[in-house]
Every structure is written in structure tokens, then in C-alpha cells.
Design a protein around this motif. Structure first.
Motif, PDB file in Angstrom:
ATOM      1  N   PHE A 104     -56.416 -27.446-122.368  1.00  0.00           N
ATOM      2  CA  PHE A 104     -56.145 -28.299-123.515  1.00  0.00           C
ATOM      3  C   PHE A 104     -56.066 -27.486-124.800  1.00  0.00           C
ATOM      4  N   ASP A 105     -55.302 -28.033-125.744  1.00  0.00           N
ATOM      5  CA  ASP A 105     -55.207 -27.458-127.083  1.00  0.00           C
ATOM      6  C   ASP A 105     -56.223 -28.084-128.032  1.00  0.00           C
ATOM      7  N   ALA A 106     -56.756 -29.245-127.676  1.00  0.00           N
ATOM      8  CA  ALA A 106     -57.729 -29.919-128.531  1.00  0.00           C
ATOM      9  C   ALA A 106     -58.572 -30.869-127.692  1.00  0.00           C
ATOM     10  N   VAL A 107     -59.821 -31.014-128.100  1.00  0.00           N
ATOM     11  CA  VAL A 107     -60.720 -32.029-127.549  1.00  0.00           C
ATOM     12  C   VAL A 107     -61.092 -32.968-128.678  1.00  0.00           C
ATOM     13  N   ARG A 132     -64.728 -24.192-122.066  1.00  0.00           N
ATOM     14  CA  ARG A 132     -63.969 -23.883-120.847  1.00  0.00           C
ATOM     15  C   ARG A 132     -62.617 -24.602-120.852  1.00  0.00           C
ATOM     16  N   ALA A 133     -62.588 -25.832-121.340  1.00  0.00           N
ATOM     17  CA  ALA A 133     -61.374 -26.642-121.289  1.00  0.00           C
ATOM     18  C   ALA A 133     -60.334 -26.215-122.310  1.00  0.00           C
ATOM     19  N   LEU A 134     -60.772 -25.620-123.427  1.00  0.00           N
ATOM     20  CA  LEU A 134     -59.865 -25.300-124.527  1.00  0.00           C
ATOM     21  C   LEU A 134     -59.263 -23.910-124.401  1.00  0.00           C
ATOM     22  N   ARG A 135     -58.040 -23.789-124.854  1.00  0.00           N
ATOM     23  CA  ARG A 135     -57.446 -22.466-125.023  1.00  0.00           C
ATOM     24  C   ARG A 135     -58.087 -21.797-126.226  1.00  0.00           C
ATOM     25  N   SER A 136     -57.968 -20.514-126.332  1.00  0.00           N
ATOM     26  CA  SER A 136     -58.441 -19.805-127.514  1.00  0.00           C
ATOM     27  C   SER A 136     -57.733 -20.359-128.745  1.00  0.00           C
ATOM     28  N   GLY A 137     -58.487 -20.688-129.782  1.00  0.00           N
ATOM     29  CA  GLY A 137     -57.918 -21.283-130.984  1.00  0.00           C
ATOM     30  C   GLY A 137     -57.808 -22.789-130.921  1.00  0.00           C
ATOM     31  N   GLY A 138     -58.239 -23.392-129.814  1.00  0.00           N
ATOM     32  CA  GLY A 138     -58.174 -24.839-129.689  1.00  0.00           C
ATOM     33  C   GLY A 138     -59.174 -25.538-130.601  1.00  0.00           C
ATOM     34  N   LEU A 139     -58.927 -26.816-130.849  1.00  0.00           N
ATOM     35  CA  LEU A 139     -59.727 -27.586-131.796  1.00  0.00           C
ATOM     36  C   LEU A 139     -60.685 -28.541-131.087  1.00  0.00           C
ATOM     37  N   LEU A 140     -61.830 -28.762-131.730  1.00  0.00           N
ATOM     38  CA  LEU A 140     -62.749 -29.836-131.379  1.00  0.00           C
ATOM     39  C   LEU A 140     -62.830 -30.759-132.590  1.00  0.00           C
ATOM     40  N   VAL A 141     -62.464 -32.024-132.411  1.00  0.00           N
ATOM     41  CA  VAL A 141     -62.501 -33.030-133.470  1.00  0.00           C
ATOM     42  C   VAL A 141     -63.463 -34.119-133.035  1.00  0.00           C
TER      43      VAL A 141
END
Length: 273
Positions: A104-107, A132-141
């Protein structure tokens, strides 16, 4: 045990009743989440963890994102698949899940779902799963109740709150009492439901972890996240709520404050060192 055990929940066990009790016809929560994702350049693959009835996941899907909605409630997922189609819906416990690595790109985690992580181990499990689920640079909102609000503030604790609404011709009333378990850092909720159809009263108990802003920053840093925004309002459940326009955290006039009863988070997963 923490003294605030979770039990059967009349609303989450009856998703249509949940949506009647908490209507969001303008999809403010989904729009707020999309505004955060767009502002920070999130890619299209989004995980809505704790997706509930699927309203927000469907909105993100309609905004052009490839959305997976995850929830622990089979009833909520069944409702979401029928009434809010488009996303892929899967069964998962947000306290520890594995939906693929770099998938994923964002959670997105809304409506205090993150705060069902009652212990430090459970919060570590959630953040490790997000990492684990996010790509490097992915967001958590995320959007949640604000633990700092309860430092010297008692207006939500002083007296029970009573609400009433009608669904399918039946009047439902709820009386909600909140208390703080300080040792466990839990906001404990007892809610008694009555209805005018002759059914017996139903009592349910649940709890949220009360996280303080600096404590949350420390957990996020330990799991490789950089905090981009952490502020109290406006948001989908503040008064007044966020209504679009400017970037969410820029409309407060005082970015970074934590006086309100809601806390809003945007964080980015750092590249591996």
C-alpha cells in the motif's frame, strides 16, 4: 484485564443501525482523508483499516484510489460489500495484520479505531503491521480522541449523555457514561440502549486508549515514521467540522495545538537506513 472489557456492540453488530445513528451524508470523514492523502502526494493504493460499514472506503474508491477495507467485524464487512461496493474488503484485526509487504501507498485509520490498541504491545503490533504493509515513503493518516484533552478537563466525564434517534419506526435511546482508568490510560464507556418496541435494555462496554501527542510521536518514531502533521482541529468529528478548502491543518490558525477532544495525524514512513 483492564477493568473496561469489550463486549457485544449493538451498533457494530447492526451496521445499518450504526449508519442511522452516525449519518455522514456529506462524507466528511472520507473527504478529509482524501484531502490529506492528496496534499502529501499519496499513491493510489490505500488500506482503510477499521473500515466499519465501508462508507469512507467507498468514497476513497470513488476518488480514484485502489482501496482495501479491513475490519474485524464480519457484520460490518458483509454490509460494506453490499452497500458500499468498489473496494476490496477483508477480515483483519488492526492490532496485528499481514496484508502483504509494500502492498500500500497509504494506511487510513479513522474514528478512533487506532485506540482499540489498549496496550503498548497492541500499539506496537499495529504500527509494525502498518510498516510492513506500506512502501517506503507511504503515509499513515489517522483520526482519534485526544488523550491530552482529559488533562484537567472533565466536561465529557461529569454526567451521562443521552441521545435519541428513530430507525425503521422504532425510537432508540442511549445513555452513555464515560470514566478514565488512569493506570491503564483508557477512556472507558458504558452505554445502555433502550427502544420503544418492548425489547429489553442492552448494556455494552468498550474502551479507547488515551494517547498523548508526545507519546504518540515516540511510538511513531520507534517504528520508522516521521510525523508530518499532528493537530487537534478541524477534522471530520470536530465542532465545527472540516469542510474542505484549505489543507486540513492549515485552517486552524494555530497548527500543532492539542487542546480539542480530537487528534489528527499524518505521518510518513521513512526510507530504510
Amino acid at each position: 484485564m483492564n477493568g473496561c472489557p469489550d463486549g457485544a456492540n449493538l451498533l457494530t453488530d447492526n451496521p445499518a443501525l450504526y449508519e442511522a445513528r452516525f449519518p455522514d451524508p456529506e462524507r466528511i470523514a472520507g473527504r478529509w482523508a482524501e484531502a490529506c492523502l492528496a496534499r502529501y502526494g499519496a499513491g493510489p493504493r490505500v488500506l482503510d483499516v477499521g473500515c466499519g460499514t465501508g462508507r469512507d472506503a467507498e468514497h476513497l474508491h470513488r476518488a480514484g484510489r485502489a482501496v482495501t477495507g479491513a475490519d474485524v467485524s464480519a457484520a460490518m464487512l458483509a454490509h460494506a460489500r453490499v452497500h458500499h461496493p468498489g473496494p476490496r474488503y477483508v477480515h483483519a484485526d488492526l492490532r496485528r495484520f499481514d496484508l502483504g509487504e509494500d502492498a500500500f501507498d497509504a494506511v487510513v485509520c479513522l474514528d478512533s479505531a487506532l485506540l482499540y490498541c489498549h496496550t503498548n504491545d497492541e500499539l506496537d503490533g499495529f504500527l509494525a503491521s502498518c510498516r510492513r504493509a506500506l512502501r517506503s515513503g507511504g503515509l499513515l493518516v489517522a483520526e482519534m480522541r485526544n488523550g491530552a484533552f482529559f488533562l484537567g478537563r472533565t466536561e465529557l466525564l461529569d454526567a451521562p449523555r443521552t441521545d435519541c434517534f428513530t430507525w425503521e419506526g422504532v425510537v432508540h435511546r442511549s445513555t452513555t457514561t464515560l470514566r478514565v482508568d488512569r493506570a491503564a490510560q483508557l477512556l472507558c464507556r458504558s452505554r445502555v440502549w433502550t427502544a420503544d418496541d418492548g425489547s429489553p435494555p442492552v448494556e455494552q462496554r468498550s474502551a479507547w486508549r488515551l494517547l498523548f501527542p508526545q507519546e504518540l510521536r515516540r511510538f511513531l518514531d520507534a517504528h520508522g515514521f516521521e510525523v508530518l502533521g499532528l493537530y487537534d482541529r478541524p477534522g471530520p468529528r470536530t465542532d465545527p467540522p472540516w469542510h474542505g478548502g484549505a489543507a486540513p491543518e492549515e485552517t486552524t490558525g494555530a497548527p500543532g495545538t492539542a487542546d480539542g477532544d480530537r487528534l489528527h495525524l499524518v505521518a510518513r514512513l521513512r526510507a530504510p537506513r
